[in-house]
Design a protein around this motif. Structure first.
Motif, PDB file in Angstrom:
ATOM      1  N   SER A   1      -7.265  13.362  18.279  1.00 59.84           N
ATOM      2  CA  SER A   1      -8.360  12.664  18.947  1.00 59.84           C
ATOM      3  C   SER A   1      -9.696  13.021  18.315  1.00 59.84           C
ATOM      4  O   SER A   1     -10.495  12.144  17.991  1.00 59.84           O
TER       5      SER A   1
ATOM      6  N   ASP B   1      -8.663   8.201  24.869  1.00 60.07           N
ATOM      7  CA  ASP B   1      -9.640   9.273  24.700  1.00 60.07           C
ATOM      8  C   ASP B   1     -10.595   8.971  23.544  1.00 60.07           C
ATOM      9  O   ASP B   1     -11.798   9.180  23.656  1.00 60.07           O
ATOM     10  N   ILE B   2     -10.040   8.469  22.455  1.00 61.08           N
ATOM     11  CA  ILE B   2     -10.886   8.151  21.298  1.00 61.08           C
ATOM     12  C   ILE B   2     -11.883   7.055  21.673  1.00 61.08           C
ATOM     13  O   ILE B   2     -13.074   7.146  21.380  1.00 61.08           O
TER      14      ILE B   2
ATOM     15  N   THR C   1     -14.652   8.640  24.089  1.00 60.76           N
ATOM     16  CA  THR C   1     -15.579   9.702  23.698  1.00 60.76           C
ATOM     17  C   THR C   1     -16.188   9.543  22.304  1.00 60.76           C
ATOM     18  O   THR C   1     -17.034  10.339  21.938  1.00 60.76           O
ATOM     19  N   THR C   2     -15.768   8.509  21.569  1.00 65.30           N
ATOM     20  CA  THR C   2     -16.429   8.264  20.292  1.00 65.30           C
ATOM     21  C   THR C   2     -17.947   8.062  20.457  1.00 65.30           C
ATOM     22  O   THR C   2     -18.717   8.549  19.631  1.00 65.30           O
TER      23      THR C   2
ATOM     24  N   ARG D   1     -16.299  18.677  21.474  1.00 63.62           N
ATOM     25  CA  ARG D   1     -15.213  17.755  21.789  1.00 63.62           C
ATOM     26  C   ARG D   1     -13.860  18.467  21.733  1.00 63.62           C
ATOM     27  O   ARG D   1     -12.971  18.196  22.519  1.00 63.62           O
TER      28      ARG D   1
ATOM     29  N   PHE E   1      -2.915  16.526  20.583  1.00 61.81           N
ATOM     30  CA  PHE E   1      -3.875  15.613  21.190  1.00 61.81           C
ATOM     31  C   PHE E   1      -5.296  15.949  20.734  1.00 61.81           C
ATOM     32  O   PHE E   1      -6.046  15.079  20.294  1.00 61.81           O
TER      33      PHE E   1
ATOM     34  N   MET F   1      -4.128   9.181  23.347  1.00 61.51           N
ATOM     35  CA  MET F   1      -5.145   9.457  22.325  1.00 61.51           C
ATOM     36  C   MET F   1      -6.098   8.276  22.176  1.00 61.51           C
ATOM     37  O   MET F   1      -7.312   8.447  22.053  1.00 61.51           O
TER      38      MET F   1
ATOM     39  N   GLU G   1     -12.327  10.597  16.510  1.00 61.80           N
ATOM     40  CA  GLU G   1     -13.635  10.462  17.142  1.00 61.80           C
ATOM     41  C   GLU G   1     -14.746  10.783  16.145  1.00 61.80           C
ATOM     42  O   GLU G   1     -15.780  10.124  16.119  1.00 61.80           O
TER      43      GLU G   1
ATOM     44  N   ALA H   1     -11.248  18.596  24.642  1.00 60.83           N
ATOM     45  CA  ALA H   1      -9.921  18.004  24.478  1.00 60.83           C
ATOM     46  C   ALA H   1      -8.832  19.005  24.861  1.00 60.83           C
ATOM     47  O   ALA H   1      -7.771  18.609  25.345  1.00 60.83           O
TER      48      ALA H   1
END
Lengths: 274, 313
Positions: B97, B183-184, B187-188, B240, B93, B180, B101, B244
């Protein structure tokens, strides 16, 4: 060629904006539908039905949960700023032995995985009689808001020239007076930024809030939303979930719109310098 | 001279007075609980009898379980397949991710660094996912990824990419991808802003010079932009990455109870509060802490962070 490039660029910009905004747009769209209408996939609003919003506040629990979140996040911000201002002054402006190591220690606390302190905090919270009390969250949230506020305020204060406090030191002003008279007026933009970020962080926190609260009326909104469920998998009330989500997110999106410059500078402070 | 030393002593004393309250709170909220967690990992504590916890050595981590006839088997966290599965899930993960990101963050940062009308609006829009609470993002995407009524399936079917709806969060093969993706998406923006801040520190005349010399833009990016933005990018990757590794909220809300997405934090919390294996969960938390601590220490050494603030003086 130049035209193709322009088209490609604007297509990229459109894609970036669409992916960023669409999920929230779709949540609003769903929250305005009820009954069977929810199960038809729509891309544009067809009806505006506020019953999900009325239902959300109907039994009064959700309102209480919002107040819980507001209470916890506000107190957390006030306490961490209060503790951090004097501490950052010491770290930024007074040279003493072990200062670098101390800052390293504070920074490393902010890297702590929350789960690593969970079982210890759980016993501590229970031992203090704070289980299912909002104060347990105020207490435990210090673990992420305090290192962050200290770090950002220290970085900010270091950048101020030595001259601004020289005269005050020569006049024999005490450090506390110097903070109050010289630094606080200069510090407020940084305090607004860190305060905002600490507020958002506390507002969104999930793991501690899930573990330390046991009754519905004590929960904060992220946990409340996560725990909304139906009698079975087929009866999950998506309309109410989306209405609640929109209610707790809208203030944050507003904050971001108003304070975006401050938020961006706070997010990147310290990190870029590293 | 004596007045000056007196002043220094006075200020040093003030410094410690200012620091003490903050340090006491941090000790109470971080160091003490951490020590407690590590201690519980070496005991037989259970949720209902925390005070009666007794030292049992390494039993939670590794123990030879003797059948009594000379045969036996290893037992404990270090040989627990479910745990290693969780470790692997977490690493997978974190790696995937953070990779995407960074990639998307870089693209968005480059776009935002260009001059075009409406740039401020685009920047605000990009921040929206960041402002949405993680739990809410997970719910929103959970709804969009719904197997029967989800808009993602609807879109993909309209475009013709899939012929039948996919149960994204319920199918083991796609559950991790769904986690994923959320999350991407969420938090990108953080990554993009960090990289953008790095890009904006590059002096514009470098580009002017390259343009005058007629250097190919791809080459400019590889030889000028990327090396100069690298420090900011690396900081983002580490921040990050550490974040993560402790992921919890998204998985708990989007795909609870699936082996395919059980991460370390989830494994630990399940044992702590659901399976009544408080000691075992504490041991898992301790290992997670060790992993994160090692990476953090490595990072601080590798970058030789300027903690004394010498460069500012």
């Amino acid at each position: 060629m130049a035209i193709l490039k322009r088209i490609g660029f604007w297509a990229l910009v459109t894609l970036i904006v669409a992916q960023a905004v669409f999920p929230f747009y779709y949540a609003i769209l769903t929250s305005l539908e009820s009954g069977q209408a929810i199960f038809d996939v729509n891309y544009l609003p067809k009806v505006i039905d506020l019953s999900n919003y009325r239902d959300a506040f109907a039994n009064g629990v959700f309102g209480k949960q919002i107040l819980n979140s507001v209470f916890v996040a506000t107190i957390v911000v006030v306490i961490s700023l209060g503790l951090a201002v004097t501490a950052s002054y010491a770290l930024a402006r007074i040279p003493f032995r072990g200062r670098g190591k101390l800052l390293l220690l504070i920074l490393s606390v902010s890297m702590f995985p929350q789960i690593a302190v969970l079982s210890g905090l759980f016993t501590l919270v229970r031992g203090m009689g704070l289980f299912n009390s909002l104060w347990s969250l105020v207490f435990s949230y210090m673990i992420f808001t305090l290192p962050f506020t200290v770090w950002v305020l220290t970085t900010f204060m270091r950048k101020l020239p030595i001259e601004i406090e020289e005269a005050a030191i020569m006049d024999g002003a005490s450090p506390l007076t110097i903070i109050r008279r010289v630094f606080l007026p200069l510090l407020w933009p940084a305090m607004v930024t860190t305060g905002l970020l600490a507020f958002i962080h506390a507002w969104n926190e999930f793991l501690f809030a899930l573990t330390f609260m046991s009754t519905d009326t004590q929960r904060t909104v992220p946990v409340a939303i996560a725990l909304i469920s139906g009698a079975s998998e087929f009866e999950i009330p998506w309309g109410s979930i989306m209405a609640a989500s929109v209610i707790v997110t809208l203030p944050l999106v507003m904050l971001v719109l108003v304070f975006q410059r401050k938020i961006i500078s706070g997010l990147t402070a310290g990190a870029v310098k590293g | 001279m004596s007045r000056k030393t007196g002043l220094i002593t006075q200020r040093t004393r003030a410094a410690w007075m200012f620091l003490t309250p903050m340090l006491l709170v941090l000790a109470a909220v971080a160091l003490y609980p951490l020590a407690q967690t590590i201690w519980f990992g070496f005991t037989d504590a259970s949720l209902n009898d925390l005070d009666g916890a007794e030292w049992v050595g390494f039993r939670n981590y590794l123990e030879w379980f003797d059948y009594g006839n000379g045969q036996g088997e290893w037992d404990g966290l270090l040989v627990d397949e479910r745990w290693w599965r969780a470790v692997w899930n977490t690493l997978k993960f974190a790696f995937v991710s953070v990779f995407f990101e960074t990639l998307f963050g870089l693209i968005i940062a480059l776009v935002l660094n260009a001059q075009f009308p409406g740039r401020a609006i685009v920047r605000t829009a990009v921040l929206v996912p960041w402002a949405i609470p993680t739990v809410v993002s997970a719910k929103m995407w959970g709804w969009m990824l719904h197997d029967q009524f989800g808009i993602i399936n609807d879109m993909l079917m309209k475009v013709g990419l899939i012929s039948a709806p996919i149960a994204w969060t319920a199918t083991p093969e796609t559950a991790m991808a769904a986690v994923m993706m959320v999350d991407i998406w969420k938090t990108t923006p953080f990554m993009a802003l960090l990289i953008l801040a790095g890009l904006q520190m590059i002096p514009g005349d470098i580009y002017e010079a390259a343009k005058l010399d007629g250097v190919n833009p791809v080459r400019v990016f590889r030889k000028v932009t990327l090396p100069l933005v690298m420090p900011a990018l690396l900081v983002g990757v580490v921040f990050r990455g550490l974040d993560a590794l402790r992921v919890f909220d998204i998985v708990y809300v989007l795909t609870p109870n699936t082996d395919a997405t059980r991460v370390m934090s989830l494994f630990a919390r399940e044992n702590l509060f659901e399976y009544d294996r408080f000691a075992y969960g504490s041991a898992a938390s301790t290992v997670l802490f060790l992993i994160v601590a090692l990476i953090t220490i490595g990072f601080i050494y590798a970058t030789r962070m300027d903690l004394e603030g010498k460069e500012d003086r």
